[in-house]
Structure formats: structure tokens, C-alpha cells
Scaffold this active site. Structure first.
Site, PDB file in Angstrom:
ATOM      1  CB  CYS A  69      14.726  86.432 -18.978  1.00  9.06           C
ATOM      2  SG  CYS A  69      14.657  85.221 -17.663  1.00  9.06           S
ATOM      3  CG  ASP A 124       9.178  96.122 -17.294  1.00 11.45           C
ATOM      4  OD1 ASP A 124       9.576  94.948 -17.235  1.00 11.45           O
ATOM      5  OD2 ASP A 124       8.915  96.787 -16.268  1.00 11.45           O
ATOM      6  CE1 TYR A 173      16.396  99.194  -8.702  1.00  9.26           C
ATOM      7  CE2 TYR A 173      14.246  98.252  -8.210  1.00  9.26           C
ATOM      8  CZ  TYR A 173      15.358  98.327  -9.015  1.00  9.26           C
ATOM      9  OH  TYR A 173      15.440  97.558 -10.143  1.00  9.26           O
ATOM     10  CB  SER A 218      13.341  90.493 -13.330  1.00 12.23           C
ATOM     11  OG  SER A 218      12.079  90.878 -12.888  1.00 12.23           O
ATOM     12  CG  HIS A 227       6.858  91.482 -16.078  1.00 15.99           C
ATOM     13  ND1 HIS A 227       7.723  90.566 -15.528  1.00 15.99           N
ATOM     14  CD2 HIS A 227       7.574  92.639 -16.179  1.00 15.99           C
ATOM     15  CE1 HIS A 227       8.887  91.126 -15.305  1.00 15.99           C
ATOM     16  NE2 HIS A 227       8.831  92.382 -15.693  1.00 15.99           N
ATOM     17  NE  ARG A 281      11.056  94.127  -9.333  1.00 14.81           N
ATOM     18  CZ  ARG A 281      10.919  92.828  -9.132  1.00 14.81           C
ATOM     19  NH1 ARG A 281      10.195  92.408  -8.115  1.00 14.81           N
ATOM     20  NH2 ARG A 281      11.486  91.949  -9.927  1.00 14.81           N
ATOM     21  NE  ARG A 331      17.148  97.467 -13.017  1.00 16.51           N
ATOM     22  CZ  ARG A 331      16.062  96.764 -13.367  1.00 16.51           C
ATOM     23  NH1 ARG A 331      15.281  97.182 -14.326  1.00 16.51           N
ATOM     24  NH2 ARG A 331      15.769  95.632 -12.766  1.00 16.51           N
ATOM     25  CE  LYS A 356       9.018  95.762 -12.932  1.00 21.39           C
ATOM     26  NZ  LYS A 356       8.851  94.977 -14.164  1.00 21.39           N
TER      27      LYS A 356
HETATM   28  C1  OXD Z   1      11.959  93.969 -13.149  1.00 19.36           C
HETATM   29  C2  OXD Z   1      12.139  95.298 -13.739  1.00 19.36           C
HETATM   30  O1  OXD Z   1      12.504  93.702 -12.091  1.00 19.36           O
HETATM   31  O2  OXD Z   1      11.671  95.494 -14.867  1.00 19.36           O
HETATM   32  O3  OXD Z   1      11.251  93.166 -13.766  1.00 19.36           O
HETATM   33  O4  OXD Z   1      12.718  96.157 -13.084  1.00 19.36           O
HETATM   34 MN    MN Z   2      10.287  93.980 -15.434  1.00 13.61          MN
END
Ligand code: OXD
Ligand code: MN
Length: 589
Positions: free
Chosen positions: A253, A276, A200, A251, A229, A72, A373, A209
Site C-alpha cells: 500500500c 516494515d 521466498y 502489504s 507491521h 507468502r 523484490r 514476518k
Molecule cells: C509483506 C512484506 O508482504 O512486507 O507485507 O513482504
Molecule cells: Mn510487510
């Protein structure tokens, strides 16, 4: 009569000038056809999808993106509200008319020689009153296929939209994948996102998002709900009872690992509903209910393996849904499988790295991109909750907040009540990771893990959280965790992963009123021996360190929090500023 959706498609054709337009129907045959197209198409001189070993990873395809387009891009992401204050210091802002002119200029004729995919989709179960209707156009077949995995695409969306003009509009073109001509512009007041120049996930799968969080959070602010989130899980106890939790973490974690956790404790089981995003509404009985608006996982590959997340490995190897996509991992040429660190103990001998080069084992860089990913359907997940598709969502008993902090933040504590929980969540900090382009390793303040995703002024957002607490009749308990505490030798003090279930068990005991607490300056701590450590070799002193408020560390923390709060001026609700003042007093500041 022309419907608003048809009109939108026509407007997009006139603007983008594609050779042809194709409206996705969501069928299985369509998925196969689109994959076949992607296997023959090139973007940037790279084949869009390559088939992987179907014996090892059924229905799987590999995608390699432009090396400049792997995460991102927050600095190129804008919230275009009528005033700058509405967007807040948490967002980049551009005046809406200026932003639209800029984007229209980029979009003009951008799809000449290309096909325009029109993706009607629903975020949430189409039968749910909480679900929302959307239409995205894109010139990327990879994006079209990914959207089919991540949301409910096709006829059911068209039917749900019908003759209504109340649907989200997403305009996306990969353009020439040039970072100088890359923008992700949000227009919350118009339920619109314009995204140009990136393929992306977070920039291009506009249901994720962009819509479900940034636009969604704004809609929630207007309509009285929350777009967060967060993971959604059901935790089953030995008695067979299931309690539902939400969990918000910045993100990378370990959110996805927690969402698919195999508890180490006997008799406990985690049922997965989302990894998510959660949309939270107040149900008819006054409790908070959550749905996951998504239908798939767009997860970080590195670190996912049989040891850390066996359920995800089974999900990736399940053959239920077509297709599963792997992006920017390495490839093990011995058997044409995707490879990343953590998926096997040994680094294979013959690897191609994420940029298509032969991988040198002695290289200090990883073979996969750190933000590589997988995109996989949630229906592939063997621990999918039977309540996942419940149109009413699931009633929430606890909300877990956390960050990645090597010091200061204890392993777990509980907030006294909703408002102090909102304060606790507003001060989350986390060491930054590779999910967003930017510096890795700094502590960034990230309220509710929503800093990059809140589509309006975060001060108003925090007030909205407090207001939700006033409106609901029964509220979940709020907890803060930190799985990432390190000792003097830079070693993790808590084992994490499956052992995190021990902490969740304590939370359930708290919710059920089975165990008391010890008050501290920052919140409520577990009583001695209240966390089940059976079978775990951890020293008493380590647990004491993990569950201690280090006043000197906290004094430094408070300075950082004050600095963060000050960016928002008096937009930060008075209640939260009072909590901060109170905390300073308790710390003797
Ligand atoms: C993030 C994702 O960056 O879920 O939080 O891709
Ligand atoms: Mn996320």
C-alpha cells in the site's frame, strides 16, 4: 560445557543430515565467499545468483526463484498453539505435536548432500534491551545472504546468546520447492518456527514476518509490548524539530514509499528508521518508544522509481553494503541491469522476463513478477535517521493507519482518543495485492494491517492494544488515511506520494495543538483549509469529496465490519463492540 546453541546445532545436524555445517560470522569476507558459492550453485536448474552491472547497481546480484515460489503462502502458514482458540480464526491452526511430527518427517535427512548454514542473529541493535536473540538454520545460500542484509548476523549474536537457552529457533529447508510439501509452522509457546519447501522472503527469512511479527506479537502479548507491521519515520519540521510516527498499512500500500518520503513541502524532511516492522515498548517515562528490529529493506520493486521513490533508487545504487539482491525482476540485457515497471519511462528493447524468457513487448503480462523484490541494507539509505541505532528507540507522537480503498474511507481523519483509535485500526480494510498468493482486488478486513501476521487470537490482540493504552502515561495520536480514493472515472483523487507530506504536516499541527477539528460520525476531520495545498492544483470539490463521510457507503462498511467481528465471537473486546454499536446509531442504522 555444551551451550544450548551448540546443542541446537547438533540436534539440527542429527535431524537434517547435512554434509557440513557452517556457522555465519557476519564478516565482509564471508559475504564475498557466500556470493561466490551462490554464483556457482544451482537450485532447480537455476544459478542462485548472477552478478549485475556494478557500475549502475553496485554490489548487486540477481536471483530467479521457482515460479511456484514467489509470495507468502498464507494458506500453508500455521500457528500451532495448544488450543485452536489461542491461534484464533485469524490463523490456520494445527495441533503442535501433530505439526511437529509432520515437519520432522519432512526435515529428516532434508540436507543430505547440502550444506547447513547456521545463522546466529539479533533482531534490533544488539545493545538494545528490546533486541532479541535468534538462530536459524537453512540450506539456502540465498536465504543466508538475505538474512545478513535483513538482520545483525554473526559473532555479536553468538556473544549475546552466550550460554543462554533463551533464543528463537528457526528451522528452514527449501526441500524440493514443492508446494505440496510446503509448510510454515509457528510454535509461539516454544519460540520456534519450522519452515519447509519455500525460499521466498516472507516464508524463509525467519527473522522477518515469522519471528518479528508472528512470534514477536505473541511475546509482546506475554511481556507487555507490541510487535507491529509498521514503518518508523522521523518527520523534521522547518523549525528543525523531529517528530516520530509509526505507519501501518497492509502489504503493498506504499508503506516503503512513505518510509522514504521526500516531502513536497519546503522545510520538511522525513528520516527513515524502518519500512516494515516496529517493536513498541513503554519507556521509563511512560511514553511509547519504537525500534525497527530489521536491518534492511525487502521491498516490492514494481512501482519503485525516481518519480515515486527517489530515495529508494539512491539506496539501491549505494555501494556501502555488500550485497544487494534483486529477485524475480526482469533483466535489461543492453546493460545487465534489473528492470521493472516504473524504474524507467520506456520499456527496454531487449528484456529477459522474470522466468528467463525473452520478453515480448506486446505481452499483456509484465516482464517482472508483480511481487518481485529487492533486498538492500538500511545502511545504504541516504535518509537513514541518526536515531536508527538508538538502543532506546524513538518516542512516538503519532500512529498512521491506512488501507487501499477506492471508496468509503476518507483521505484522513483522527481518532478521538486511544480506544477509539484502536477501534478505527481494528476496522481497516484493504483491496488485496500481489504480496501474498491469493485473489487480487477483494476488500479484506485487516486490523492494524496485522491479519496475516498476528501470532495469536486477534480478539486477544485487540484487548492487548487497549491494555497498552491503559498502561502508558502519554499516548500518541491515532490517524486513519486513504491515499487511494478514486472518482467516478476510476481516477485517483489525491496525488499521493510526495504530496502525502501535506497530510503529515496537518497531523503535526494537530499534535502541536495548532489547529482544531470538525467532529463527524467516524472521527475528527481537518477544519476548512487546514491542509496545506500550496502549489497543488486540486479542486475544492475534490477535497470536499475526499474529506466526507458518505453515510450510505459507511452503512455497507458497518455490515462488513460486523461480519468480520462476528468471526471472533466475544473475543472482540466489549469496548470495540460498543464503538460499533455507537457508530451504527450515528449512521441511523
Ligand atoms: C509483506 C512484506 O508482504 O512486507 O507485507 O513482504
Ligand atoms: Mn510487510
Amino acid at each position: 560445557m555444551v551451550t544450548p546453541m551448540e546443542l541446537f546445532v547438533k540436534e539440527m545436524q542429527d535431524l537434517l543430515l547435512p554434509d557440513e555445517a557452517y556457522i555465519l560470522d557476519g564478516s565482509q569476507e564471508e559475504a564475498e565467499k557466500l556470493v561466490a558459492v551462490a554464483e556457482k550453485s544451482e537450485v532447480d536448474g537455476k544459478i542462485v545468483l548472477k552478478k549485475l552491472n556494478g557500475q549502475e547497481y553496485p554490489n548487486s546480484y540477481y536471483h530467479r526463484s521457482n515460479p511456484n515460489d514467489v509470495a507468502r503462502t498464507e494458506h500453508l502458514t500455521f500457528v500451532c498453539t495448544p488450543t485452536e482458540e489461542q491461534a484464533g480464526p485469524n490463523n490456520n491452526w494445527m495441533e503442535p505435536i501433530e505439526a511437529k511430527e509432520k515437519m520432522t518427517g519432512l526435515f529428516k535427512g532434508a540436507m543430505k548432500g547440502r550444506k547447513m548454514y547456521v545463522i546466529p542473529f539479533v533482531m534490533g541493535n544488539p545493545k538494545s534491551k528490546y533486541a532479541k536473540n535468534c538462530v536459524q538454520v537453512t540450506d539456502s545460500v540465498y536465504v543466508a545472504l538475505s538474512m545478513r542484509v535483513m538482520s545483525r548476523v554473526g559473532k555479536q549474536a553468538v556473544e549475546r546468546i552466550g550460554g543462554s537457552s533463551d533464543f528463537f529457533r528457526g528451522i528452514h529447508s527449501i526441500g524440493d520447492v514443492n508446494p505440496d510439501r510446503r509448510f510454515i509452522m509457528h510454535f509461539p509457546q516454544e519460540n520456534l518456527v519450522m519452515s519447509f519447501g519455500s525460499g521466498y522472503g516472507g516464508n524463509a527469512l525467519l527473522g522477518k514476518k515469522c519471528y518479528s511479527l508472528r512470534i514477536g506479537s505473541y511475546l509482546g502479548y506475554q511481556e507487555g509490548w507490541l510487535a507491529e507491521h509498521m514503518i518508523v519515520i522521523g518527520v523534521q519540521t522547518p523549525s528543525g524539530k523531529v517528530m516520530y510516527f509509526l505507519g501501518a498499512f497492509p502489504s503493498a500500500c506504499g508503506k516503503t514509499n512513505l518510509a522514504l518520503l521526500e516531502p513536497v513541502l519546503k522545510g520538511y524532511k522525513v528520516w527513515t528508521l524502518g519500512d516494515d516492522i516496529a517493536w513498541i515498548n513503554i519507556g521509563d517515562d511512560g511514553q511509547l518508544y519504537a525500534i525497527n528490529p530489521e536491518a534492511g529493506f525487502f521491498g516490492v520493486a514494481p512501482g519503485t522509481g525516481y518519480k515515486t521513490n527517489p530515495v529508494m533508487m539512491k539506496t539501491l545504487k549505494n555501494d556501502k553494503f555488500f550485497p544487494t539482491l534483486f529477485t524475480n525482476t526482469a533483466i535489461d540485457n543492453s546493460n545487465n541491469t534489473p528492470w521493472w515497471e516504473g524504474v524507467s519511462d520506456e520499456v527496454p528493447l531487449d528484456l529477459t522476463d522474470w522466468q528467463g524468457q525473452k520478453y515480448d513487448k506486446n505481452s499483456d503480462k509484465s516482464a517482472e513478477h508483480p511481487n518481485s523484490r529487492f533486498t538492500v541494507s538500511i545502511y545504504n539509505c541516504p535518509t537513514l535517521s541518526s536515531e536508527y541505532d538508538n538502543p532506546n528507540g524513538v518516542p512516538i507522537s503519532g500512529i498512521i493507519f491506512g488501507g487501499r480503498r477506492k471508496s468509503t474511507i476518507p483521505l484522513v481523519y483522527e481518532a478521538k482518543d486511544w480506544d477509539s483509535g484502536v477501534f478505527t485500526a481494528s476496522i481497516i480494510g484493504s483491496e488485496t495485492t500481489a504480496a501474498s498468493s491469493g485473489q487480487v482486488g477483494n476488500v479484506r478486513r485487516d486490523p492494524m494491517a496485522m491479519l496475516p501476521f498476528c501470532g495469536y487470537n486477534m480478539g486477544d490482540y485487540l484487548q492487548h492494544w487497549l491494555n497498552m493504552g491503559k498502561k502508558a502515561k502519554k499516548l500518541p495520536k491515532i490517524f486513519m488515511v486513504n491515499w487511494f480514493r478514486k472518482d467516478e472515472n476510476d481516477k485517483f483523487m489525491w496525488p499521493g506520494f510526495r504530496d502525502n507530506s501535506r497530510i503529515i504536516k496537518w497531523m503535526i499541527d494537530r499534535i502541536e495543538g495548532k489547529t482544531g477539528v470538525v467532529e463527524s460520525e467516524i472521527g475528527l476531520f481537518p477544519q476548512d483549509n487546514a491542509i496545506d495545498l500550496s502549489g497543488l492544483n486540486i479542486k475544492k470539490e475534490t477535497m470536499e469529496k475526499l474529506l466526507k463521510v458518505d453515510k450510505e457507503d459507511w452503512k455497507k462498511e458497518v455490515v462488513m465490519i460486523e461480519e468480520f467481528y462476528s468471526k471472533f465471537g466475544d473475543k472482540i473486546p466489549r469496548e470495540l463492540r460498543d464503538y460499533l454499536t455507537d457508530l451504527k446509531k450515528k449512521l441511523g442504522m
